[in-house]
Design a protein around this motif. Sequence first.
Motif, PDB file in Angstrom:
ATOM      1  N   THR A  62      -0.922  10.470 -15.377  1.00 63.36           N
ATOM      2  CA  THR A  62       0.293  10.732 -16.147  1.00 63.36           C
ATOM      3  C   THR A  62       0.291   9.909 -17.431  1.00 63.36           C
ATOM      4  OG1 THR A  62       2.725  10.735 -16.109  1.00 63.36           O
ATOM      5  CG2 THR A  62       1.639   8.929 -14.961  1.00 63.36           C
ATOM      6  N   SER A  63       0.902  10.472 -18.461  1.00 59.37           N
ATOM      7  CA  SER A  63       1.084   9.734 -19.718  1.00 59.37           C
ATOM      8  C   SER A  63       2.506   9.184 -19.810  1.00 59.37           C
ATOM      9  CB  SER A  63       0.808  10.657 -20.912  1.00 59.37           C
ATOM     10  OG  SER A  63       1.700  11.774 -20.889  1.00 59.37           O
ATOM     11  N   LYS A  64       3.310   9.432 -18.770  1.00 60.44           N
ATOM     12  CA  LYS A  64       4.700   8.978 -18.764  1.00 60.44           C
ATOM     13  C   LYS A  64       4.780   7.489 -18.428  1.00 60.44           C
ATOM     14  CE  LYS A  64       6.668  13.036 -19.474  1.00 60.44           C
ATOM     15  NZ  LYS A  64       7.468  13.660 -18.390  1.00 60.44           N
ATOM     16  N   PRO A  65       5.876   6.830 -18.810  1.00 62.55           N
ATOM     17  CA  PRO A  65       6.064   5.418 -18.476  1.00 62.55           C
ATOM     18  C   PRO A  65       6.072   5.169 -16.970  1.00 62.55           C
ATOM     19  CG  PRO A  65       7.583   6.071 -20.203  1.00 62.55           C
ATOM     20  CD  PRO A  65       6.950   7.332 -19.698  1.00 62.55           C
ATOM     21  N   VAL A  66       5.583   4.003 -16.575  1.00 60.68           N
ATOM     22  CA  VAL A  66       5.616   3.561 -15.179  1.00 60.68           C
ATOM     23  C   VAL A  66       6.022   2.089 -15.145  1.00 60.68           C
ATOM     24  CG1 VAL A  66       3.892   5.210 -14.348  1.00 60.68           C
ATOM     25  CG2 VAL A  66       3.163   2.976 -15.188  1.00 60.68           C
TER      26      VAL A  66
ATOM     27  N   GLY B  85       0.780  -1.233   0.000  1.00 61.81           N
ATOM     28  CA  GLY B  85       0.000   0.000   0.000  1.00 61.81           C
ATOM     29  C   GLY B  85       0.809   1.278   0.000  1.00 61.81           C
ATOM     30  N   VAL B  86       2.124   1.157  -0.115  1.00 56.45           N
ATOM     31  CA  VAL B  86       3.000   2.338  -0.093  1.00 56.45           C
ATOM     32  C   VAL B  86       2.864   3.165  -1.362  1.00 56.45           C
ATOM     33  CG1 VAL B  86       5.384   3.142   0.070  1.00 56.45           C
ATOM     34  CG2 VAL B  86       4.664   1.111   1.346  1.00 56.45           C
ATOM     35  N   THR B  87       2.933   2.472  -2.496  1.00 60.48           N
ATOM     36  CA  THR B  87       3.034   3.159  -3.787  1.00 60.48           C
ATOM     37  C   THR B  87       1.642   3.496  -4.330  1.00 60.48           C
ATOM     38  OG1 THR B  87       3.169   1.015  -4.911  1.00 60.48           O
ATOM     39  CG2 THR B  87       5.239   2.091  -4.348  1.00 60.48           C
ATOM     40  N   THR B  88       1.060   4.505  -3.781  1.00 67.12           N
ATOM     41  CA  THR B  88      -0.255   4.961  -4.233  1.00 67.12           C
ATOM     42  C   THR B  88      -0.174   5.452  -5.677  1.00 67.12           C
ATOM     43  OG1 THR B  88       0.157   7.228  -3.517  1.00 67.12           O
ATOM     44  CG2 THR B  88      -0.802   5.715  -1.880  1.00 67.12           C
ATOM     45  N   PRO B  89      -1.299   5.475  -6.384  1.00 68.67           N
ATOM     46  CA  PRO B  89      -1.277   6.027  -7.746  1.00 68.67           C
ATOM     47  C   PRO B  89      -0.711   7.444  -7.792  1.00 68.67           C
ATOM     48  CG  PRO B  89      -3.305   4.822  -7.403  1.00 68.67           C
ATOM     49  CD  PRO B  89      -2.607   4.867  -6.067  1.00 68.67           C
ATOM     50  N   GLU B  90      -0.980   8.223  -6.750  1.00 66.26           N
ATOM     51  CA  GLU B  90      -0.469   9.598  -6.704  1.00 66.26           C
ATOM     52  C   GLU B  90       1.053   9.613  -6.583  1.00 66.26           C
ATOM     53  OE1 GLU B  90      -4.611   9.443  -6.099  1.00 66.26           O
ATOM     54  OE2 GLU B  90      -3.064   8.430  -4.914  1.00 66.26           O
ATOM     55  N   LEU B  91       1.591   8.728  -5.766  1.00 69.82           N
ATOM     56  CA  LEU B  91       3.045   8.653  -5.608  1.00 69.82           C
ATOM     57  C   LEU B  91       3.711   8.199  -6.904  1.00 69.82           C
ATOM     58  CD1 LEU B  91       5.675   8.645  -3.991  1.00 69.82           C
ATOM     59  CD2 LEU B  91       5.038   6.410  -3.054  1.00 69.82           C
ATOM     60  N   VAL B  92       3.221   7.128  -7.477  1.00 69.92           N
ATOM     61  CA  VAL B  92       3.806   6.580  -8.710  1.00 69.92           C
ATOM     62  C   VAL B  92       3.751   7.599  -9.838  1.00 69.92           C
ATOM     63  CG1 VAL B  92       3.582   4.791 -10.477  1.00 69.92           C
ATOM     64  CG2 VAL B  92       3.236   4.211  -8.064  1.00 69.92           C
ATOM     65  N   SER B  93       2.594   8.202 -10.040  1.00 79.04           N
ATOM     66  CA  SER B  93       2.430   9.131 -11.162  1.00 79.04           C
ATOM     67  C   SER B  93       3.269  10.395 -10.987  1.00 79.04           C
ATOM     68  CB  SER B  93       0.952   9.508 -11.334  1.00 79.04           C
ATOM     69  OG  SER B  93       0.437  10.112 -10.166  1.00 79.04           O
ATOM     70  N   GLN B  94       3.375  10.876  -9.761  1.00 74.92           N
ATOM     71  CA  GLN B  94       4.144  12.099  -9.525  1.00 74.92           C
ATOM     72  C   GLN B  94       5.634  11.894  -9.759  1.00 74.92           C
ATOM     73  OE1 GLN B  94       3.570  15.477  -8.843  1.00 74.92           O
ATOM     74  NE2 GLN B  94       1.630  14.778  -9.738  1.00 74.92           N
ATOM     75  N   VAL B  95       6.146  10.695  -9.415  1.00 67.48           N
ATOM     76  CA  VAL B  95       7.558  10.407  -9.682  1.00 67.48           C
ATOM     77  C   VAL B  95       7.814  10.430 -11.187  1.00 67.48           C
ATOM     78  CG1 VAL B  95       9.406   8.702  -9.501  1.00 67.48           C
ATOM     79  CG2 VAL B  95       7.880   9.077  -7.560  1.00 67.48           C
ATOM     80  N   SER B  96       6.945   9.784 -11.950  1.00 65.20           N
ATOM     81  CA  SER B  96       7.114   9.774 -13.408  1.00 65.20           C
ATOM     82  C   SER B  96       6.916  11.164 -14.002  1.00 65.20           C
ATOM     83  CB  SER B  96       6.131   8.783 -14.046  1.00 65.20           C
ATOM     84  OG  SER B  96       6.480   7.449 -13.734  1.00 65.20           O
ATOM     85  N   GLU B  97       5.921  11.887 -13.514  1.00 64.57           N
ATOM     86  CA  GLU B  97       5.662  13.244 -14.010  1.00 64.57           C
ATOM     87  C   GLU B  97       6.843  14.174 -13.736  1.00 64.57           C
ATOM     88  OE1 GLU B  97       2.931  15.357 -15.490  1.00 64.57           O
ATOM     89  OE2 GLU B  97       2.977  13.381 -16.424  1.00 64.57           O
ATOM     90  N   SER B  98       7.583  13.873 -12.669  1.00 65.98           N
ATOM     91  CA  SER B  98       8.715  14.725 -12.292  1.00 65.98           C
ATOM     92  C   SER B  98      10.012  14.313 -12.974  1.00 65.98           C
ATOM     93  CB  SER B  98       8.902  14.708 -10.769  1.00 65.98           C
ATOM     94  OG  SER B  98       7.750  15.194 -10.099  1.00 65.98           O
TER      95      SER B  98
ATOM     96  N   ASP C 297      -5.254   0.220 -10.116  1.00 62.49           N
ATOM     97  CA  ASP C 297      -4.216   1.218  -9.874  1.00 62.49           C
ATOM     98  C   ASP C 297      -3.584   1.683 -11.187  1.00 62.49           C
ATOM     99  OD1 ASP C 297      -4.646   1.154  -7.164  1.00 62.49           O
ATOM    100  OD2 ASP C 297      -2.523   0.886  -6.646  1.00 62.49           O
ATOM    101  N   ILE C 298      -3.347   0.754 -12.096  1.00 58.94           N
ATOM    102  CA  ILE C 298      -2.781   1.141 -13.396  1.00 58.94           C
ATOM    103  C   ILE C 298      -3.725   2.096 -14.122  1.00 58.94           C
ATOM    104  CG2 ILE C 298      -2.120   0.311 -15.695  1.00 58.94           C
ATOM    105  CD1 ILE C 298      -1.156  -2.276 -14.322  1.00 58.94           C
ATOM    106  N   ASP C 299      -5.012   1.775 -14.115  1.00 58.17           N
ATOM    107  CA  ASP C 299      -5.994   2.642 -14.782  1.00 58.17           C
ATOM    108  C   ASP C 299      -6.001   4.032 -14.164  1.00 58.17           C
ATOM    109  OD1 ASP C 299      -6.696   0.570 -16.457  1.00 58.17           O
ATOM    110  OD2 ASP C 299      -8.532   0.049 -15.385  1.00 58.17           O
ATOM    111  N   ARG C 300      -5.923   4.084 -12.845  1.00 55.27           N
ATOM    112  CA  ARG C 300      -5.903   5.379 -12.147  1.00 55.27           C
ATOM    113  C   ARG C 300      -4.637   6.160 -12.494  1.00 55.27           C
ATOM    114  NH1 ARG C 300      -7.743  10.051 -10.403  1.00 55.27           N
ATOM    115  NH2 ARG C 300      -6.812  10.754  -8.431  1.00 55.27           N
ATOM    116  N   ILE C 301      -3.495   5.486 -12.500  1.00 56.60           N
ATOM    117  CA  ILE C 301      -2.223   6.146 -12.812  1.00 56.60           C
ATOM    118  C   ILE C 301      -2.234   6.696 -14.232  1.00 56.60           C
ATOM    119  CG2 ILE C 301       0.245   5.691 -13.231  1.00 56.60           C
ATOM    120  CD1 ILE C 301       0.028   3.708 -10.797  1.00 56.60           C
ATOM    121  N   ARG C 302      -2.839   5.958 -15.154  1.00 56.48           N
ATOM    122  CA  ARG C 302      -2.888   6.412 -16.549  1.00 56.48           C
ATOM    123  C   ARG C 302      -3.720   7.686 -16.713  1.00 56.48           C
ATOM    124  NH1 ARG C 302       1.589   4.068 -18.520  1.00 56.48           N
ATOM    125  NH2 ARG C 302       1.306   1.892 -19.213  1.00 56.48           N
ATOM    126  N   THR C 303      -4.605   7.962 -15.761  1.00 55.24           N
ATOM    127  CA  THR C 303      -5.352   9.229 -15.807  1.00 55.24           C
ATOM    128  C   THR C 303      -4.541  10.379 -15.220  1.00 55.24           C
ATOM    129  OG1 THR C 303      -6.428   9.031 -13.627  1.00 55.24           O
ATOM    130  CG2 THR C 303      -7.506   7.930 -15.490  1.00 55.24           C
TER     131      THR C 303
END
Length: 343
Positions: A64-68, A24-37, A56-62
């Motif tokens: 960021t468009s960056k690779p994860v 539960g550490v890597t929330t969609p917000e955490l993952v997407s923000q790292v890629s966005e940055s 979670d993948i579907d949420r992250i894709r909304t």
Amino acid sequence: MNGCDLLAKLEMSSPIFLAGMAGGVTTPELVSQVSESGGLGQIGAGYMTPESLSNDIDRIRTLTSKPVGVNLFIPEFPKINQSEVNQMNEILKPIAEKLNYDPGYKVIIENCFDEMIDIIIEKGIELVSFTFGKPEESLVRKLQNHRIVVVGTATNELEAKALYDIGVDAVVLQGSEAGGHRGSFNQTLPEKLYTTESLFDVVSQQLDIPLIVAGGITTPELAKVFLNKGATAVQLGTAFLTTKESGIPEVHKESILNAKSDDISLTKAFSGRYANGIHNTFIHYLDQFEDEICSYPIQNILTQPMRGQSKKMQNREFMNLWCGTNPEGARKETVSELMSRYK
């Protein structure tokens, strides 16, 4: 693929990987923000279900468009000895009574590894990393045929060579300073625990492959040491745990922010696999039952109710407070602020 090609393929303007921390550490917000940055965010899918990973993948894709990336554990199926399970449940019984939860007496080891792989391919994930062993060579080829970067995790030079031999695209070198679980192939501790620096120095002389360095890197200065040595990237875990976007309980974040290096213990009390975390009452209690601790994932399953109840209660004494051995570098900040400091 060389290091520059790897970073380019993953659209990384900053050589920073988010460690694939499970639970539960890597929330969609955490993952997407790292890629966005400019870094590479990874979902810690070790304990997730196929459905939760897909969501979670579907949420992250909304976001960021960056690779994860997605991190998976190589499945382990130790023999379940019911008498050992019963013995550990008796050891945990006083804690269950103290925290008022129903202990988990049954152990069922579930395996949805293949389904997770199918979802990763279906969703077009750009990178998959593996921990606790090496994937089958046929799986490495299958993922690469879908243009997915494959990364293995090594804690010594033999593991790194084994991953190199099956054709992974890069290797995470995890030193003994890393927080949470050691990503070793074996559950037992080796005679020699490589520090992050000593591991990189050995493997970088032996293998011509992109190396991602992990373990105790909680300051920009430490990151630069390895990048200047020739590492393709660094992977941060503890540094991201205390960010606003991290999914760990606030009591865990505060414990890291207040911790010193001397507060960190290497323990298998919570899961059966050795991991670095902040010393607390439960670790101290299990020290006297070292020989009774079950193998991973059996021990992990047996302590799950305790860990879940502790999180609800914000009780740090019976939680797995994973943390690297250099907690002093962690800060209370957003992912964007952290990534800016590491540029």
